[in-house]
Design an enzyme around this catalytic site. Sequence first.
Site, PDB file in Angstrom:
ATOM      1  N   GLY A  20      34.205 -43.345 -24.341  1.00 44.56           N
ATOM      2  CA  GLY A  20      33.143 -44.179 -24.878  1.00 44.56           C
ATOM      3  C   GLY A  20      32.256 -43.432 -25.851  1.00 44.56           C
ATOM      4  O   GLY A  20      31.814 -43.975 -26.860  1.00 44.56           O
ATOM      5  N   ARG A  24      31.987 -36.986 -26.880  1.00 44.06           N
ATOM      6  CA  ARG A  24      33.099 -36.625 -25.994  1.00 44.06           C
ATOM      7  C   ARG A  24      34.405 -36.590 -26.783  1.00 44.06           C
ATOM      8  O   ARG A  24      35.267 -35.743 -26.535  1.00 44.06           O
ATOM      9  CB  ARG A  24      33.202 -37.598 -24.829  1.00 44.06           C
ATOM     10  CG  ARG A  24      34.072 -37.084 -23.683  1.00 44.06           C
ATOM     11  CD  ARG A  24      33.937 -37.966 -22.465  1.00 44.06           C
ATOM     12  NE  ARG A  24      32.575 -37.972 -21.978  1.00 44.06           N
ATOM     13  CZ  ARG A  24      32.039 -38.950 -21.249  1.00 44.06           C
ATOM     14  NH1 ARG A  24      32.763 -40.018 -20.953  1.00 44.06           N
ATOM     15  NH2 ARG A  24      30.791 -38.878 -20.835  1.00 44.06           N
ATOM     16  N   ARG A  87      42.097 -45.400 -22.340  1.00 45.53           N
ATOM     17  CA  ARG A  87      40.648 -45.232 -22.179  1.00 45.53           C
ATOM     18  C   ARG A  87      40.394 -44.145 -21.146  1.00 45.53           C
ATOM     19  O   ARG A  87      41.036 -44.107 -20.086  1.00 45.53           O
ATOM     20  CB  ARG A  87      40.013 -46.546 -21.742  1.00 45.53           C
ATOM     21  CG  ARG A  87      38.613 -46.365 -21.148  1.00 45.53           C
ATOM     22  CD  ARG A  87      37.826 -47.638 -21.050  1.00 45.53           C
ATOM     23  NE  ARG A  87      36.820 -47.578 -19.990  1.00 45.53           N
ATOM     24  CZ  ARG A  87      35.760 -46.779 -19.985  1.00 45.53           C
ATOM     25  NH1 ARG A  87      35.559 -45.916 -20.970  1.00 45.53           N
ATOM     26  NH2 ARG A  87      34.888 -46.801 -18.992  1.00 45.53           N
ATOM     27  N   GLY A  89      37.043 -42.572 -19.169  1.00 47.87           N
ATOM     28  CA  GLY A  89      35.610 -42.768 -19.013  1.00 47.87           C
ATOM     29  C   GLY A  89      35.132 -42.469 -17.612  1.00 47.87           C
ATOM     30  O   GLY A  89      35.863 -41.931 -16.782  1.00 47.87           O
ATOM     31  N   GLU A 179      32.937 -50.285 -14.200  1.00 42.30           N
ATOM     32  CA  GLU A 179      32.724 -49.713 -15.532  1.00 42.30           C
ATOM     33  C   GLU A 179      32.530 -50.887 -16.493  1.00 42.30           C
ATOM     34  O   GLU A 179      32.308 -52.001 -16.043  1.00 42.30           O
ATOM     35  CB  GLU A 179      33.868 -48.778 -15.927  1.00 42.30           C
ATOM     36  CG  GLU A 179      35.262 -49.362 -15.805  1.00 42.30           C
ATOM     37  CD  GLU A 179      35.698 -50.164 -17.016  1.00 42.30           C
ATOM     38  OE1 GLU A 179      36.052 -49.561 -18.049  1.00 42.30           O
ATOM     39  OE2 GLU A 179      35.717 -51.420 -16.932  1.00 42.30           O
ATOM     40  N   MET A 180      32.650 -50.662 -17.820  1.00 45.72           N
ATOM     41  CA  MET A 180      32.226 -51.719 -18.735  1.00 45.72           C
ATOM     42  C   MET A 180      33.191 -51.989 -19.892  1.00 45.72           C
ATOM     43  O   MET A 180      32.818 -52.707 -20.826  1.00 45.72           O
ATOM     44  CB  MET A 180      30.834 -51.388 -19.300  1.00 45.72           C
ATOM     45  CG  MET A 180      29.762 -51.232 -18.235  1.00 45.72           C
ATOM     46  SD  MET A 180      28.091 -51.035 -18.910  1.00 45.72           S
ATOM     47  CE  MET A 180      27.757 -52.711 -19.473  1.00 45.72           C
ATOM     48  N   GLU A 181      34.421 -51.465 -19.839  1.00 44.42           N
ATOM     49  CA  GLU A 181      35.285 -51.604 -21.007  1.00 44.42           C
ATOM     50  C   GLU A 181      36.721 -52.055 -20.744  1.00 44.42           C
ATOM     51  O   GLU A 181      37.345 -52.690 -21.603  1.00 44.42           O
ATOM     52  CB  GLU A 181      35.340 -50.276 -21.774  1.00 44.42           C
ATOM     53  CG  GLU A 181      34.084 -49.906 -22.537  1.00 44.42           C
ATOM     54  CD  GLU A 181      33.039 -49.216 -21.686  1.00 44.42           C
ATOM     55  OE1 GLU A 181      31.847 -49.304 -22.010  1.00 44.42           O
ATOM     56  OE2 GLU A 181      33.407 -48.596 -20.660  1.00 44.42           O
ATOM     57  N   SER A 203      31.468 -40.881 -11.490  1.00 43.39           N
ATOM     58  CA  SER A 203      30.256 -40.138 -11.840  1.00 43.39           C
ATOM     59  C   SER A 203      29.052 -40.545 -11.002  1.00 43.39           C
ATOM     60  O   SER A 203      28.043 -39.833 -10.988  1.00 43.39           O
ATOM     61  CB  SER A 203      29.923 -40.348 -13.322  1.00 43.39           C
ATOM     62  OG  SER A 203      29.714 -41.723 -13.591  1.00 43.39           O
ATOM     63  N   ASP A 204      29.165 -41.684 -10.308  1.00 49.59           N
ATOM     64  CA  ASP A 204      28.056 -42.192  -9.494  1.00 49.59           C
ATOM     65  C   ASP A 204      28.622 -42.854  -8.239  1.00 49.59           C
ATOM     66  O   ASP A 204      29.651 -43.532  -8.297  1.00 49.59           O
ATOM     67  CB  ASP A 204      27.249 -43.240 -10.261  1.00 49.59           C
ATOM     68  CG  ASP A 204      26.692 -42.723 -11.572  1.00 49.59           C
ATOM     69  OD1 ASP A 204      25.523 -42.328 -11.579  1.00 49.59           O
ATOM     70  OD2 ASP A 204      27.441 -42.725 -12.564  1.00 49.59           O
TER      71      ASP A 204
END
Length: 235
Positions: A20, A24, A87, A89, A179-181, A203-204
Amino acid sequence: MSVHIAAKKGEIAKTVLQPGDPLRAKYIADNFLNDVKLVSQTRNIFYYTGLYKGKEISVGASGMGIPSIGIYSFELYTEYEVDTIIRIGTCGAYTTDLKLFDLLNVENSASESTYAKFAWGIEEELLKSQGNVFETINQTAKNLSLNLQPTNIHTSDIFYRKDEKIPAIATKYNCSAVEMEAFALFANAQHFGKNAATILTVSDIIPTREQISADQREKALKPMIELALETAFQL
């Protein structure tokens, strides 16, 4: 060139890794690819093409959210004749069965988004990864002795929300993380008959509010990057 990517025809490889974050993408190009060329920096969304073990691979950012990756993956598939997008992420875990730094291979993405419906007439709210990349990622992880978990995930249009309960759609499809994608990427690939996959690093942990620190993220994402590159090398 396309509307949002300034690379010339032929400057983007058939396989693209798509984080994203533009920085990166730069990190991957600087640290993992040889003979690298910056082929686009329109809107500070960087795209690079270089060699990994002698194979041409591109890496470029998608931005955040379904609308953004919808645009970039569309233009890659159509304007640059890309065959495969992977992807890479981060995600938030809905369950404490997952731990920080866990690697996930997304088999299906569930979403309340209307993107697939209004873009392509795809009515389903659960879309699968496209092509054989999902299986290649699984096998590559075994070869690299990486602990990789195939899973369903929730692709959300919302990062901050009033109701902190796990959304109904995530429960319905047994989604372990959010996630968002991925949903938009899979929709575009399905419509155009292309290949698409998503690898995520946890990551969380949403129930406990644990998270990777900013300093940890670069090091934490290295196994995911190497897995994506090794997969791309085999395609």
